[in-house]
Motif scaffolding. Structure first.
Motif, PDB file in Angstrom:
ATOM      1  N   SER A 155       1.394  -0.548  -6.636  1.00  0.00           N
ATOM      2  CA  SER A 155       0.140  -0.116  -7.260  1.00  0.00           C
ATOM      3  C   SER A 155      -0.217  -0.933  -8.491  1.00  0.00           C
ATOM      4  O   SER A 155      -1.380  -0.959  -8.915  1.00  0.00           O
ATOM      5  N   ARG A 166       1.773   6.039   3.150  1.00  0.00           N
ATOM      6  CA  ARG A 166       2.766   4.979   2.981  1.00  0.00           C
ATOM      7  C   ARG A 166       3.981   5.216   3.882  1.00  0.00           C
ATOM      8  O   ARG A 166       5.067   5.543   3.415  1.00  0.00           O
ATOM      9  N   GLU A 213      -5.346  -0.248  -1.978  1.00  0.00           N
ATOM     10  CA  GLU A 213      -5.292   1.178  -2.313  1.00  0.00           C
ATOM     11  C   GLU A 213      -6.118   1.487  -3.568  1.00  0.00           C
ATOM     12  O   GLU A 213      -6.882   2.455  -3.586  1.00  0.00           O
ATOM     13  N   VAL A 238      -1.579   9.653  -2.937  1.00  0.00           N
ATOM     14  CA  VAL A 238      -0.576   8.753  -2.358  1.00  0.00           C
ATOM     15  C   VAL A 238       0.488   9.582  -1.663  1.00  0.00           C
ATOM     16  O   VAL A 238       1.169  10.404  -2.300  1.00  0.00           O
TER      17      VAL A 238
END
Length: 233
Positions: A118, A149, A134, A210
């Motif tokens: 990230s 993920r 993302e 996430v």
């Protein structure tokens, strides 16, 4: 619920499409891709789109959907970062930006990967590009964005990878994967798990954007719940 599936001919997309076809609350499914899935169902429409970077000519066909399951992806093996970014970041954002404008109440679900970065600054090229993708998706004005993920995914019910090396791996590892998934259900997923979890977040949402392997596995159990999210038509 009306859903879009990008990448329905890939291994993950095949599994997601199967779960959508099995779900009684999914009233319409439209796949978007360069090739047909060869599935037959009265609820299924296949939009053949040769150019996955430009949707101006088909915008009318992309309106009125409650959820998008974005399963397109390529392996980074042997690729330069610029090429991988074009087929990952650019391609994904071309579709997502169009859909956010046409369907602001849509839930957008993106298949990323375990280990995605990230920060966008780590050593792993693919992880940086996935992280950039993302982050950009989360800035779009969708009703909700969920980033899946998964790590190792076991193909079930005839789902097959388009990549030859992956097909050989899955064929050789099939007995072992079944055993490991039974022993470690929160570490190895199946194509069923991913498809069911996508339906679960489209119906009910999730507590975070996430979603790692254990989160996806937990969400997959919610797919059997009959109550729909009242905010989804």
């Amino acid at each position: 619920m009306k859903v879009l599936i990008f990448g329905a001919t890939g291994m993950v997309g095949q599994g997601v499409l199967r779960e959508c076809l099995r779900a009684p609350d999914v009233e319409a499914i439209q796949t978007v891709g360069r090739t047909r899935t060869d599935q037959l169902d009265p609820r299924l429409h296949e939009l053949i789109q040769p150019d996955l970077m430009d949707y101006r000519a088909v915008e009318a066909s992309l309106k009125g959907f409650d959820a998008c399951f974005f399963c397109l992806g390529v392996s980074s093996a042997g690729m330069r970062e610029a090429d991988y970014a074009r087929l990952t970041y650019d391609l994904t954002l071309a579709a997502a930006q169009t859909l956010a404008r046409l369907n602001p109440q849509m839930t957008f679900v993106y298949v990323s990967g375990a280990g995605t970065d990230s920060t966008e600054h780590g050593r792993s090229m693919w992880a940086r590009v996935k992280g950039k993708t993302e982050n950009a998706l989360q800035r779009l004005p969708f009703k909700a964005v969920y980033l899946f993920r998964p790590g190792v995914i076991q193909p079930l019910n005839g789902a097959r990878s388009k990549t030859r090396s992956y097909r050989l791996f899955y064929a050789a590892a099939k007995p072992l994967l079944s055993t490991l998934r039974a022993l470690f259900p929160n570490q190895i997923l199946s194509t069923e798990d991913v498809g069911q979890a996508m339906l679960a977040v489209a119906r009910h949402g999730a507590g975070k954007a996430v979603l790692e392997v254990a989160d996806i596995r937990s969400l997959s159990r919610r797919a059997s719940e009959p109550t729909l999210n009242p905010h989804i038509g």
